[in-house]
Design an enzyme around this catalytic site. Structure first.
Site, PDB file in Angstrom:
ATOM      1  N   HIS A 124       0.857  -1.179   0.000  1.00 17.87           N
ATOM      2  CA  HIS A 124       0.000   0.000   0.000  1.00 17.87           C
ATOM      3  C   HIS A 124       0.894   1.230   0.000  1.00 17.87           C
ATOM      4  O   HIS A 124       1.958   1.220   0.608  1.00 17.87           O
ATOM      5  CB  HIS A 124      -0.890   0.008   1.251  1.00 17.87           C
ATOM      6  CG  HIS A 124      -2.049   0.931   1.138  1.00 17.87           C
ATOM      7  ND1 HIS A 124      -1.949   2.270   1.419  1.00 17.87           N
ATOM      8  CD2 HIS A 124      -3.327   0.714   0.736  1.00 17.87           C
ATOM      9  CE1 HIS A 124      -3.126   2.832   1.211  1.00 17.87           C
ATOM     10  NE2 HIS A 124      -3.979   1.926   0.789  1.00 17.87           N
TER      11      HIS A 124
ATOM     12  N   ASP B  14      -7.973  -5.483   0.265  1.00 16.61           N
ATOM     13  CA  ASP B  14      -8.426  -6.284  -0.876  1.00 16.61           C
ATOM     14  C   ASP B  14      -8.048  -7.743  -0.778  1.00 16.61           C
ATOM     15  O   ASP B  14      -8.566  -8.579  -1.507  1.00 16.61           O
ATOM     16  CB  ASP B  14      -7.864  -5.700  -2.177  1.00 16.61           C
ATOM     17  CG  ASP B  14      -8.464  -4.352  -2.467  1.00 16.61           C
ATOM     18  OD1 ASP B  14      -9.651  -4.193  -2.184  1.00 16.61           O
ATOM     19  OD2 ASP B  14      -7.745  -3.469  -2.944  1.00 16.61           O
TER      20      ASP B  14
HETATM   21  N1  ACO Z   1       4.090  -7.694  -4.695  1.00 18.26           N
HETATM   22  C1  ACO Z   1       5.437  -7.681  -4.885  1.00 18.26           C
HETATM   23  N2  ACO Z   1       6.199  -6.574  -4.791  1.00 18.26           N
HETATM   24  C2  ACO Z   1       5.589  -5.412  -4.498  1.00 18.26           C
HETATM   25  C3  ACO Z   1       4.187  -5.342  -4.286  1.00 18.26           C
HETATM   26  C4  ACO Z   1       3.440  -6.539  -4.386  1.00 18.26           C
HETATM   27  N3  ACO Z   1       2.118  -6.533  -4.190  1.00 18.26           N
HETATM   28  N4  ACO Z   1       3.840  -4.065  -3.999  1.00 18.26           N
HETATM   29  C5  ACO Z   1       4.968  -3.346  -4.054  1.00 18.26           C
HETATM   30  N5  ACO Z   1       6.028  -4.158  -4.351  1.00 18.26           N
HETATM   31  C6  ACO Z   1       7.447  -3.751  -4.435  1.00 18.26           C
HETATM   32  C7  ACO Z   1       7.714  -3.005  -5.729  1.00 18.26           C
HETATM   33  O1  ACO Z   1       8.172  -3.883  -6.754  1.00 18.26           O
HETATM   34  C8  ACO Z   1       8.788  -2.025  -5.308  1.00 18.26           C
HETATM   35  O2  ACO Z   1      10.026  -2.711  -5.272  1.00 18.26           O
HETATM   36  P1  ACO Z   1      11.382  -1.930  -5.629  1.00 18.26           P
HETATM   37  O3  ACO Z   1      11.528  -0.860  -4.589  1.00 18.26           O
HETATM   38  O4  ACO Z   1      12.418  -2.997  -5.534  1.00 18.26           O
HETATM   39  O5  ACO Z   1      11.208  -1.381  -7.004  1.00 18.26           O
HETATM   40  C9  ACO Z   1       8.425  -1.668  -3.860  1.00 18.26           C
HETATM   41  O6  ACO Z   1       7.669  -2.808  -3.384  1.00 18.26           O
HETATM   42  C10 ACO Z   1       7.570  -0.407  -3.730  1.00 18.26           C
HETATM   43  O7  ACO Z   1       6.454  -0.537  -4.617  1.00 18.26           O
HETATM   44  P2  ACO Z   1       5.819   0.697  -5.405  1.00 18.26           P
HETATM   45  O8  ACO Z   1       5.063   0.193  -6.571  1.00 18.26           O
HETATM   46  O9  ACO Z   1       6.868   1.735  -5.636  1.00 18.26           O
HETATM   47  O10 ACO Z   1       4.824   1.232  -4.302  1.00 18.26           O
HETATM   48  P3  ACO Z   1       3.575   2.161  -4.548  1.00 18.26           P
HETATM   49  O11 ACO Z   1       3.334   2.866  -3.274  1.00 18.26           O
HETATM   50  O12 ACO Z   1       3.763   2.997  -5.769  1.00 18.26           O
HETATM   51  O13 ACO Z   1       2.388   1.140  -4.879  1.00 18.26           O
HETATM   52  C11 ACO Z   1       0.598  -0.367  -4.661  1.00 18.26           C
HETATM   53  C12 ACO Z   1       1.434   0.722  -3.987  1.00 18.26           C
HETATM   54  C13 ACO Z   1       0.097   0.117  -6.042  1.00 18.26           C
HETATM   55  C14 ACO Z   1      -0.633  -0.663  -3.812  1.00 18.26           C
HETATM   56  C15 ACO Z   1       1.457  -1.648  -4.807  1.00 18.26           C
HETATM   57  O14 ACO Z   1       1.867  -2.117  -3.538  1.00 18.26           O
HETATM   58  C16 ACO Z   1       0.740  -2.755  -5.596  1.00 18.26           C
HETATM   59  O15 ACO Z   1       0.782  -2.757  -6.839  1.00 18.26           O
HETATM   60  N6  ACO Z   1       0.045  -3.708  -4.858  1.00 18.26           N
HETATM   61  C17 ACO Z   1      -0.742  -4.715  -5.517  1.00 18.26           C
HETATM   62  C18 ACO Z   1      -2.069  -4.124  -5.938  1.00 18.26           C
HETATM   63  C19 ACO Z   1      -2.992  -3.884  -4.756  1.00 18.26           C
HETATM   64  O16 ACO Z   1      -3.145  -4.728  -3.887  1.00 18.26           O
HETATM   65  N7  ACO Z   1      -3.628  -2.695  -4.761  1.00 18.26           N
HETATM   66  C20 ACO Z   1      -4.612  -2.344  -3.746  1.00 18.26           C
HETATM   67  C21 ACO Z   1      -4.223  -1.120  -3.027  1.00 18.26           C
HETATM   68  S1  ACO Z   1      -5.356  -0.801  -1.713  1.00 18.26           S
HETATM   69  C22 ACO Z   1      -6.711  -0.115  -2.439  1.00 18.26           C
HETATM   70  O17 ACO Z   1      -6.681   0.530  -3.454  1.00 18.26           O
HETATM   71  C23 ACO Z   1      -7.982  -0.346  -1.730  1.00 18.26           C
END
Ligand code: ACO
Length: 430
Positions: A306, A364
Protein backbone atom coordinates in the site's frame (compact mmCIF):
# COMPACT_ATOMS: atom_id res chain seq x y z
CA UNK A 1 9.40 23.27 19.42
CA UNK A 2 9.25 22.64 15.67
CA UNK A 3 10.44 25.18 13.12
CA UNK A 4 7.84 27.47 11.55
CA UNK A 5 9.70 28.07 8.29
CA UNK A 6 11.77 26.02 5.86
CA UNK A 7 14.69 27.45 3.94
CA UNK A 8 15.44 26.62 0.33
CA UNK A 9 18.68 27.58 -1.32
CA UNK A 10 18.32 27.79 -5.12
CA UNK A 11 20.84 29.39 -7.54
CA UNK A 12 22.63 30.84 -4.51
CA UNK A 13 19.48 32.64 -3.36
CA UNK A 14 17.80 31.84 -0.06
CA UNK A 15 14.02 31.49 0.10
CA UNK A 16 11.84 30.94 3.13
CA UNK A 17 8.55 29.06 3.20
CA UNK A 18 6.01 28.66 5.96
CA UNK A 19 5.71 25.30 7.65
CA UNK A 20 2.17 24.35 8.66
CA UNK A 21 1.26 21.87 11.36
CA UNK A 22 -1.82 19.68 11.18
CA UNK A 23 -3.56 18.39 14.32
CA UNK A 24 -1.73 15.07 13.81
CA UNK A 25 0.48 13.68 11.07
CA UNK A 26 3.37 15.15 9.12
CA UNK A 27 3.71 18.94 8.87
CA UNK A 28 3.75 20.49 5.40
CA UNK A 29 6.02 23.04 3.77
CA UNK A 30 3.72 25.55 2.08
CA UNK A 31 5.37 26.04 -1.30
CA UNK A 32 2.35 27.65 -3.00
CA UNK A 33 4.44 30.81 -3.65
CA UNK A 34 7.50 28.85 -4.89
CA UNK A 35 7.00 29.52 -8.60
CA UNK A 36 6.26 33.22 -8.06
CA UNK A 37 9.35 33.60 -5.89
CA UNK A 38 11.84 31.37 -7.70
CA UNK A 39 10.47 30.53 -11.17
CA UNK A 40 10.86 26.81 -10.31
CA UNK A 41 8.30 24.04 -9.86
CA UNK A 42 8.51 21.06 -7.54
CA UNK A 43 8.68 17.58 -9.09
CA UNK A 44 6.83 14.76 -7.32
CA UNK A 45 5.44 12.08 -9.66
CA UNK A 46 2.78 9.97 -7.94
CA UNK A 47 2.45 12.74 -5.28
CA UNK A 48 4.47 10.74 -2.75
CA UNK A 49 5.44 13.90 -0.84
CA UNK A 50 2.68 16.29 -1.80
CA UNK A 51 -0.33 17.33 0.26
CA UNK A 52 -2.76 18.53 -2.39
CA UNK A 53 -5.33 19.92 0.04
CA UNK A 54 -6.24 20.59 3.65
CA UNK A 55 -8.83 18.15 5.02
CA UNK A 56 -10.61 17.37 8.30
CA UNK A 57 -12.23 14.11 7.23
CA UNK A 58 -9.88 11.11 7.41
CA UNK A 59 -6.45 10.51 8.93
CA UNK A 60 -4.16 7.56 8.25
CA UNK A 61 -0.95 6.76 10.10
CA UNK A 62 0.60 4.31 7.68
CA UNK A 63 3.48 3.32 9.98
CA UNK A 64 1.23 2.47 12.91
CA UNK A 65 -1.60 1.08 10.75
CA UNK A 66 -4.19 3.56 12.08
CA UNK A 67 -7.27 4.83 10.23
CA UNK A 68 -9.46 7.54 11.78
CA UNK A 69 -12.65 9.05 10.37
CA UNK A 70 -13.27 12.46 11.97
CA UNK A 71 -11.06 11.16 14.79
CA UNK A 72 -12.88 7.86 15.37
CA UNK A 73 -10.85 4.63 14.85
CA UNK A 74 -12.16 2.43 12.04
CA UNK A 75 -12.26 -0.57 14.42
CA UNK A 76 -14.81 1.21 16.68
CA UNK A 77 -16.93 2.38 13.76
CA UNK A 78 -16.94 -1.11 12.21
CA UNK A 79 -17.79 -2.78 15.54
CA UNK A 80 -20.46 -0.39 16.83
CA UNK A 81 -21.70 1.78 13.95
CA UNK A 82 -23.70 1.20 10.82
CA UNK A 83 -22.86 2.45 7.34
CA UNK A 84 -25.34 5.34 7.26
CA UNK A 85 -24.05 6.53 10.64
CA UNK A 86 -20.54 6.58 9.15
CA UNK A 87 -21.91 8.44 6.11
CA UNK A 88 -23.37 11.08 8.43
CA UNK A 89 -20.07 11.33 10.31
CA UNK A 90 -18.04 11.76 7.12
CA UNK A 91 -20.43 14.34 5.68
CA UNK A 92 -21.15 16.43 8.79
CA UNK A 93 -18.12 15.86 11.04
CA UNK A 94 -19.93 14.46 14.12
CA UNK A 95 -21.74 11.25 14.99
CA UNK A 96 -25.51 11.84 14.74
CA UNK A 97 -27.87 11.98 17.70
CA UNK A 98 -30.75 9.48 17.51
CA UNK A 99 -33.06 12.11 15.95
CA UNK A 100 -30.42 13.21 13.46
CA UNK A 101 -29.77 9.57 12.53
CA UNK A 102 -33.47 8.83 11.99
CA UNK A 103 -33.83 11.97 9.89
CA UNK A 104 -30.71 11.16 7.84
CA UNK A 105 -31.79 7.53 7.23
CA UNK A 106 -35.20 8.80 6.16
CA UNK A 107 -33.73 11.38 3.77
CA UNK A 108 -31.37 8.85 2.14
CA UNK A 109 -34.09 6.21 1.89
CA UNK A 110 -36.45 8.60 0.07
CA UNK A 111 -33.95 8.79 -2.80
CA UNK A 112 -33.31 5.09 -3.46
CA UNK A 113 -35.29 4.82 -6.70
CA UNK A 114 -33.75 5.96 -9.97
CA UNK A 115 -35.60 7.74 -12.75
CA UNK A 116 -37.58 5.10 -14.66
CA UNK A 117 -35.97 6.25 -17.90
CA UNK A 118 -32.65 4.98 -16.52
CA UNK A 119 -33.89 1.43 -17.20
CA UNK A 120 -33.72 2.16 -20.92
CA UNK A 121 -30.24 3.56 -20.52
CA UNK A 122 -29.08 0.17 -19.19
CA UNK A 123 -30.50 -1.73 -22.13
CA UNK A 124 -28.16 0.18 -24.46
CA UNK A 125 -25.22 -1.77 -23.01
CA UNK A 126 -24.10 -5.23 -24.10
CA UNK A 127 -25.06 -7.82 -21.47
CA UNK A 128 -21.46 -9.03 -21.28
CA UNK A 129 -20.12 -5.53 -20.53
CA UNK A 130 -18.04 -5.27 -17.35
CA UNK A 131 -20.36 -3.86 -14.66
CA UNK A 132 -17.77 -1.14 -13.92
CA UNK A 133 -18.09 0.07 -17.53
CA UNK A 134 -21.85 0.22 -16.97
CA UNK A 135 -21.32 2.09 -13.67
CA UNK A 136 -19.10 4.73 -15.34
CA UNK A 137 -21.76 5.35 -17.96
CA UNK A 138 -24.90 5.25 -15.84
CA UNK A 139 -23.58 7.31 -12.91
CA UNK A 140 -22.27 9.94 -15.32
CA UNK A 141 -25.74 9.94 -16.90
CA UNK A 142 -27.39 10.89 -13.58
CA UNK A 143 -26.56 14.52 -14.30
CA UNK A 144 -28.87 14.24 -17.32
CA UNK A 145 -31.74 13.15 -15.04
CA UNK A 146 -31.36 15.32 -11.93
CA UNK A 147 -30.89 18.87 -13.20
CA UNK A 148 -32.29 20.26 -9.96
CA UNK A 149 -29.18 19.19 -8.01
CA UNK A 150 -26.32 20.16 -10.32
CA UNK A 151 -25.87 23.80 -9.26
CA UNK A 152 -22.80 23.43 -7.06
CA UNK A 153 -23.01 27.00 -5.75
CA UNK A 154 -26.31 26.20 -3.97
CA UNK A 155 -25.77 24.42 -0.60
CA UNK A 156 -29.28 22.90 -0.76
CA UNK A 157 -28.62 21.39 -4.20
CA UNK A 158 -25.25 20.08 -2.99
CA UNK A 159 -27.01 18.38 -0.07
CA UNK A 160 -29.70 16.87 -2.32
CA UNK A 161 -27.04 15.62 -4.77
CA UNK A 162 -25.16 14.01 -1.84
CA UNK A 163 -28.30 12.20 -0.62
CA UNK A 164 -29.10 11.10 -4.14
CA UNK A 165 -25.64 9.70 -4.77
CA UNK A 166 -25.51 7.72 -1.49
CA UNK A 167 -29.06 6.43 -2.00
CA UNK A 168 -28.94 5.59 -5.70
CA UNK A 169 -25.54 3.94 -5.95
CA UNK A 170 -26.74 0.59 -4.48
CA UNK A 171 -29.76 0.65 -6.82
CA UNK A 172 -27.59 1.35 -9.87
CA UNK A 173 -25.00 -1.26 -8.82
CA UNK A 174 -27.71 -3.89 -8.37
CA UNK A 175 -29.20 -2.93 -11.75
CA UNK A 176 -25.77 -3.32 -13.39
CA UNK A 177 -25.56 -6.81 -11.85
CA UNK A 178 -29.10 -7.85 -12.78
CA UNK A 179 -28.65 -6.60 -16.34
CA UNK A 180 -25.39 -8.53 -16.65
CA UNK A 181 -26.98 -11.82 -15.58
CA UNK A 182 -30.19 -11.29 -17.54
CA UNK A 183 -32.59 -10.99 -14.60
CA UNK A 184 -35.28 -8.33 -14.10
CA UNK A 185 -34.40 -5.27 -12.04
CA UNK A 186 -35.59 -5.43 -8.42
CA UNK A 187 -36.88 -2.12 -7.03
CA UNK A 188 -35.59 -0.88 -3.66
CA UNK A 189 -37.65 -1.69 -0.57
CA UNK A 190 -37.45 1.23 1.80
CA UNK A 191 -38.36 -0.56 5.03
CA UNK A 192 -35.05 -2.42 4.81
CA UNK A 193 -31.74 -1.06 6.04
CA UNK A 194 -29.13 0.05 3.49
CA UNK A 195 -27.17 -3.23 3.27
CA UNK A 196 -30.24 -5.52 3.42
CA UNK A 197 -31.92 -3.50 0.70
CA UNK A 198 -28.82 -3.83 -1.46
CA UNK A 199 -28.58 -7.61 -0.97
CA UNK A 200 -32.26 -7.94 -1.83
CA UNK A 201 -31.96 -5.84 -4.99
CA UNK A 202 -29.05 -8.08 -6.07
CA UNK A 203 -30.31 -11.52 -5.12
CA UNK A 204 -34.14 -11.45 -5.05
CA UNK A 205 -36.18 -12.51 -8.07
CA UNK A 206 -39.86 -11.62 -8.62
CA UNK A 207 -40.96 -15.27 -8.58
CA UNK A 208 -39.70 -16.11 -5.08
CA UNK A 209 -39.82 -14.76 -1.55
CA UNK A 210 -36.41 -13.41 -0.50
CA UNK A 211 -35.43 -13.22 3.15
CA UNK A 212 -32.32 -11.24 4.01
CA UNK A 213 -29.92 -13.13 6.29
CA UNK A 214 -29.11 -10.60 9.07
CA UNK A 215 -25.57 -11.97 9.59
CA UNK A 216 -24.77 -11.50 5.90
CA UNK A 217 -26.42 -8.06 5.88
CA UNK A 218 -24.28 -7.02 8.85
CA UNK A 219 -21.18 -8.28 7.00
CA UNK A 220 -22.19 -6.31 3.89
CA UNK A 221 -22.73 -3.20 6.01
CA UNK A 222 -19.29 -3.64 7.61
CA UNK A 223 -17.70 -4.03 4.17
CA UNK A 224 -19.33 -0.73 3.19
CA UNK A 225 -17.97 0.93 6.36
CA UNK A 226 -14.44 -0.35 5.70
CA UNK A 227 -14.43 1.13 2.20
CA UNK A 228 -16.22 4.41 3.00
CA UNK A 229 -13.26 6.79 2.81
CA UNK A 230 -9.47 6.71 2.69
CA UNK A 231 -8.28 10.33 2.48
CA UNK A 232 -6.59 11.51 -0.73
CA UNK A 233 -6.32 8.18 -2.62
CA UNK A 234 -6.25 8.09 -6.43
CA UNK A 235 -10.02 8.06 -7.02
CA UNK A 236 -10.74 10.69 -4.35
CA UNK A 237 -8.06 12.94 -5.78
CA UNK A 238 -9.67 12.38 -9.19
CA UNK A 239 -13.05 13.45 -7.80
CA UNK A 240 -11.48 16.55 -6.23
CA UNK A 241 -9.65 17.45 -9.43
CA UNK A 242 -12.75 16.97 -11.58
CA UNK A 243 -14.79 18.98 -9.06
CA UNK A 244 -12.23 21.79 -8.94
CA UNK A 245 -13.32 22.85 -12.43
CA UNK A 246 -16.89 23.32 -11.17
CA UNK A 247 -18.14 20.07 -12.76
CA UNK A 248 -21.39 18.73 -11.30
CA UNK A 249 -21.19 16.07 -8.54
CA UNK A 250 -22.57 13.22 -10.66
CA UNK A 251 -19.89 13.82 -13.31
CA UNK A 252 -17.22 13.97 -10.58
CA UNK A 253 -18.31 10.67 -9.02
CA UNK A 254 -18.31 9.04 -12.48
CA UNK A 255 -14.68 10.20 -12.83
CA UNK A 256 -13.90 8.63 -9.43
CA UNK A 257 -15.49 5.34 -10.51
CA UNK A 258 -13.35 5.29 -13.67
CA UNK A 259 -10.19 5.75 -11.61
CA UNK A 260 -11.24 3.19 -9.00
CA UNK A 261 -11.58 0.54 -11.69
CA UNK A 262 -7.78 0.20 -12.14
CA UNK A 263 -6.11 -2.96 -10.77
CA UNK A 264 -3.64 -0.92 -8.68
CA UNK A 265 -6.65 0.63 -6.84
CA UNK A 266 -10.19 -0.74 -6.45
CA UNK A 267 -9.70 -3.42 -9.09
CA UNK A 268 -7.22 -5.15 -6.76
CA UNK A 269 -9.88 -7.20 -4.93
CA UNK A 270 -10.95 -8.78 -8.20
CA UNK A 271 -7.29 -9.32 -9.14
CA UNK A 272 -6.52 -10.77 -5.66
CA UNK A 273 -9.28 -13.36 -5.92
CA UNK A 274 -8.23 -14.30 -9.46
CA UNK A 275 -4.67 -14.71 -8.16
CA UNK A 276 -5.78 -16.94 -5.25
CA UNK A 277 -7.77 -19.05 -7.68
CA UNK A 278 -4.78 -19.30 -10.04
CA UNK A 279 -2.53 -20.39 -7.16
CA UNK A 280 -5.18 -23.01 -6.36
CA UNK A 281 -3.36 -25.06 -3.70
CA UNK A 282 -0.89 -24.11 -0.93
CA UNK A 283 1.93 -26.15 -2.51
CA UNK A 284 2.05 -23.65 -5.42
CA UNK A 285 2.50 -20.61 -3.16
CA UNK A 286 6.35 -20.61 -3.21
CA UNK A 287 6.28 -20.41 -7.02
CA UNK A 288 4.07 -17.27 -6.90
CA UNK A 289 6.04 -15.68 -4.06
CA UNK A 290 9.22 -16.21 -6.11
CA UNK A 291 7.57 -14.57 -9.12
CA UNK A 292 6.48 -11.58 -7.00
CA UNK A 293 10.10 -11.12 -5.87
CA UNK A 294 11.58 -11.48 -9.36
CA UNK A 295 12.53 -8.03 -10.75
CA UNK A 296 12.12 -9.29 -14.32
CA UNK A 297 8.60 -10.55 -13.73
CA UNK A 298 5.85 -7.88 -13.62
CA UNK A 299 3.72 -10.14 -11.37
CA UNK A 300 2.85 -8.71 -7.95
CA UNK A 301 1.04 -10.30 -5.05
CA UNK A 302 -2.36 -8.67 -5.44
CA UNK A 303 -3.84 -7.49 -2.15
CA UNK A 304 -0.34 -6.83 -0.79
CA UNK A 305 1.38 -3.49 -0.31
CA UNK A 306 0.00 0.00 0.00
CA UNK A 307 1.24 3.49 -0.75
CA UNK A 308 0.47 4.71 2.77
CA UNK A 309 0.33 1.62 5.04
CA UNK A 310 3.78 0.33 5.89
CA UNK A 311 2.17 -1.87 8.52
CA UNK A 312 -0.89 -4.13 8.55
CA UNK A 313 -3.85 -2.34 6.92
CA UNK A 314 -6.30 -2.06 9.89
CA UNK A 315 -9.20 -2.71 7.50
CA UNK A 316 -7.62 -6.02 6.42
CA UNK A 317 -7.78 -7.30 10.03
CA UNK A 318 -11.49 -6.47 10.33
CA UNK A 319 -12.10 -7.92 6.88
CA UNK A 320 -10.39 -11.18 7.86
CA UNK A 321 -12.73 -11.46 10.86
CA UNK A 322 -15.72 -10.72 8.61
CA UNK A 323 -14.57 -13.43 6.19
CA UNK A 324 -14.64 -16.01 8.99
CA UNK A 325 -18.10 -14.81 10.15
CA UNK A 326 -19.56 -15.07 6.63
CA UNK A 327 -18.04 -18.47 5.87
CA UNK A 328 -19.18 -19.70 9.31
CA UNK A 329 -22.75 -18.50 8.76
CA UNK A 330 -22.88 -20.14 5.35
CA UNK A 331 -21.43 -23.38 6.72
CA UNK A 332 -18.42 -23.22 4.37
CA UNK A 333 -15.87 -25.20 6.40
CA UNK A 334 -12.94 -25.71 4.07
CA UNK A 335 -12.72 -22.90 1.58
CA UNK A 336 -9.67 -23.67 -0.62
CA UNK A 337 -9.12 -19.97 -1.38
CA UNK A 338 -9.17 -19.03 2.30
CA UNK A 339 -6.67 -21.80 2.96
CA UNK A 340 -4.38 -20.45 0.20
CA UNK A 341 -4.87 -16.86 1.45
CA UNK A 342 -3.97 -17.69 5.07
CA UNK A 343 -0.93 -19.69 4.01
CA UNK A 344 0.22 -17.05 1.51
CA UNK A 345 -0.12 -14.32 4.13
CA UNK A 346 1.94 -16.38 6.61
CA UNK A 347 4.64 -17.06 4.04
CA UNK A 348 4.88 -13.45 2.82
CA UNK A 349 4.96 -11.99 6.35
CA UNK A 350 7.98 -14.19 7.12
CA UNK A 351 9.81 -13.46 3.88
CA UNK A 352 12.70 -10.94 3.92
CA UNK A 353 11.59 -9.30 0.64
CA UNK A 354 8.15 -8.45 2.02
CA UNK A 355 9.51 -7.54 5.47
CA UNK A 356 12.13 -5.15 4.06
CA UNK A 357 9.67 -3.47 1.69
CA UNK A 358 7.01 -3.38 4.43
CA UNK A 359 4.46 -5.15 2.26
CA UNK A 360 1.46 -6.28 4.32
CA UNK A 361 -1.98 -7.53 3.26
CA UNK A 362 -4.30 -4.67 2.36
CA UNK A 363 -8.11 -4.67 2.55
CA UNK A 364 -8.43 -6.28 -0.88
CA UNK A 365 -6.64 -9.43 0.18
CA UNK A 366 -9.63 -10.81 2.14
CA UNK A 367 -12.54 -8.83 0.71
CA UNK A 368 -12.72 -10.97 -2.46
CA UNK A 369 -13.21 -14.21 -0.51
CA UNK A 370 -15.96 -12.62 1.55
CA UNK A 371 -17.77 -11.07 -1.40
CA UNK A 372 -17.62 -14.33 -3.36
CA UNK A 373 -19.12 -16.18 -0.38
CA UNK A 374 -21.90 -13.56 -0.23
CA UNK A 375 -22.76 -14.57 -3.80
CA UNK A 376 -21.13 -11.84 -5.89
CA UNK A 377 -19.18 -12.68 -9.05
CA UNK A 378 -15.65 -11.24 -9.20
CA UNK A 379 -16.51 -8.54 -11.72
CA UNK A 380 -18.92 -7.00 -9.16
CA UNK A 381 -16.24 -6.54 -6.47
CA UNK A 382 -15.04 -3.12 -7.62
CA UNK A 383 -18.66 -2.07 -8.14
CA UNK A 384 -19.33 -2.76 -4.44
CA UNK A 385 -16.26 -0.74 -3.53
CA UNK A 386 -17.62 2.17 -5.59
CA UNK A 387 -20.97 1.99 -3.75
CA UNK A 388 -19.21 2.32 -0.40
CA UNK A 389 -16.62 4.90 -1.47
CA UNK A 390 -19.29 7.24 -2.89
CA UNK A 391 -19.81 8.82 0.54
CA UNK A 392 -16.07 9.48 0.88
CA UNK A 393 -15.94 11.01 -2.58
CA UNK A 394 -18.99 13.16 -1.84
CA UNK A 395 -17.71 14.28 1.58
CA UNK A 396 -14.33 15.24 0.11
CA UNK A 397 -15.96 16.97 -2.86
CA UNK A 398 -18.25 18.93 -0.50
CA UNK A 399 -15.31 19.91 1.70
CA UNK A 400 -13.44 21.16 -1.36
CA UNK A 401 -16.38 23.20 -2.70
CA UNK A 402 -16.89 24.78 0.73
CA UNK A 403 -13.19 25.65 1.10
CA UNK A 404 -12.79 29.43 0.48
CA UNK A 405 -9.25 28.81 -0.84
CA UNK A 406 -10.46 26.34 -3.47
CA UNK A 407 -9.03 26.89 -6.97
CA UNK A 408 -9.01 24.79 -10.10
CA UNK A 409 -6.45 21.98 -9.78
CA UNK A 410 -3.80 22.52 -12.40
CA UNK A 411 -0.48 20.64 -11.92
CA UNK A 412 2.61 21.75 -13.83
CA UNK A 413 5.29 19.66 -15.51
CA UNK A 414 8.98 19.20 -16.19
CA UNK A 415 8.96 19.47 -19.99
CA UNK A 416 11.50 17.20 -21.71
CA UNK A 417 10.08 17.24 -25.29
CA UNK A 418 11.29 18.97 -28.45
CA UNK A 419 12.15 22.66 -28.34
CA UNK A 420 10.52 25.03 -30.86
CA UNK A 421 10.97 24.03 -34.51
CA UNK A 422 9.37 24.85 -37.89
CA UNK A 423 6.59 22.88 -39.54
CA UNK A 424 7.77 20.81 -42.57
CA UNK A 425 5.43 20.04 -45.48
CA UNK A 426 4.75 16.26 -45.67
CA UNK A 427 6.92 15.58 -48.79
CA UNK A 428 9.96 17.13 -47.15
CA UNK A 429 9.88 14.85 -44.07
CA UNK A 430 12.31 11.93 -43.94
N1 ACO B 1 4.09 -7.69 -4.70
C1 ACO B 1 5.44 -7.68 -4.89
N2 ACO B 1 6.20 -6.57 -4.79
C2 ACO B 1 5.59 -5.41 -4.50
C3 ACO B 1 4.19 -5.34 -4.29
C4 ACO B 1 3.44 -6.54 -4.39
N3 ACO B 1 2.12 -6.53 -4.19
N4 ACO B 1 3.84 -4.07 -4.00
C5 ACO B 1 4.97 -3.35 -4.05
N5 ACO B 1 6.03 -4.16 -4.35
C6 ACO B 1 7.45 -3.75 -4.43
C7 ACO B 1 7.71 -3.01 -5.73
O1 ACO B 1 8.17 -3.88 -6.75
C8 ACO B 1 8.79 -2.02 -5.31
O2 ACO B 1 10.03 -2.71 -5.27
P1 ACO B 1 11.38 -1.93 -5.63
O3 ACO B 1 11.53 -0.86 -4.59
O4 ACO B 1 12.42 -3.00 -5.53
O5 ACO B 1 11.21 -1.38 -7.00
C9 ACO B 1 8.42 -1.67 -3.86
O6 ACO B 1 7.67 -2.81 -3.38
C10 ACO B 1 7.57 -0.41 -3.73
O7 ACO B 1 6.45 -0.54 -4.62
P2 ACO B 1 5.82 0.70 -5.41
O8 ACO B 1 5.06 0.19 -6.57
O9 ACO B 1 6.87 1.73 -5.64
O10 ACO B 1 4.82 1.23 -4.30
P3 ACO B 1 3.57 2.16 -4.55
O11 ACO B 1 3.33 2.87 -3.27
O12 ACO B 1 3.76 3.00 -5.77
O13 ACO B 1 2.39 1.14 -4.88
C11 ACO B 1 0.60 -0.37 -4.66
C12 ACO B 1 1.43 0.72 -3.99
C13 ACO B 1 0.10 0.12 -6.04
C14 ACO B 1 -0.63 -0.66 -3.81
C15 ACO B 1 1.46 -1.65 -4.81
O14 ACO B 1 1.87 -2.12 -3.54
C16 ACO B 1 0.74 -2.76 -5.60
O15 ACO B 1 0.78 -2.76 -6.84
N6 ACO B 1 0.04 -3.71 -4.86
C17 ACO B 1 -0.74 -4.72 -5.52
C18 ACO B 1 -2.07 -4.12 -5.94
C19 ACO B 1 -2.99 -3.88 -4.76
O16 ACO B 1 -3.14 -4.73 -3.89
N7 ACO B 1 -3.63 -2.69 -4.76
C20 ACO B 1 -4.61 -2.34 -3.75
C21 ACO B 1 -4.22 -1.12 -3.03
S1 ACO B 1 -5.36 -0.80 -1.71
C22 ACO B 1 -6.71 -0.12 -2.44
O17 ACO B 1 -6.68 0.53 -3.45
C23 ACO B 1 -7.98 -0.35 -1.73
Amino acid sequence: MSEKTAKLSLSSEEHEFNVREGTIGPRVVDISSLYKETGAFTYDPGFTSTAACESKITFIDGDKGTLLHRGYPIEQLADHGDFLEVCYLLLYGELPTRTQKEDFDYRVTRHTMVHEQMNRFFTGFRRDAHPMAVMCGTVGALSAFYHDSTDISDPHQRMVASMRMIAKMPTIAAMAYKYHIGQPFVYPQNDLDYASNFLRMCFAVPCEEYKVNPVLARAMDRIFILHADHEQNASTSTVRLAGSSGANPFACIAAGIACLWGPAHGGANEAALNMLSEIGTPDRIPEFVARAKDKDDPFRLMGFGHRVYKNYDPRAKIMQKTTHEVLGELGIKDDPMLEVALELEKMALNDDYFIEKKLYPNIDFYSGITLRALGFPTNMFTVLFSVARTVGWIAQWKEMIEDPHQRIGRPRQLYTGATERDYLPIDRRS
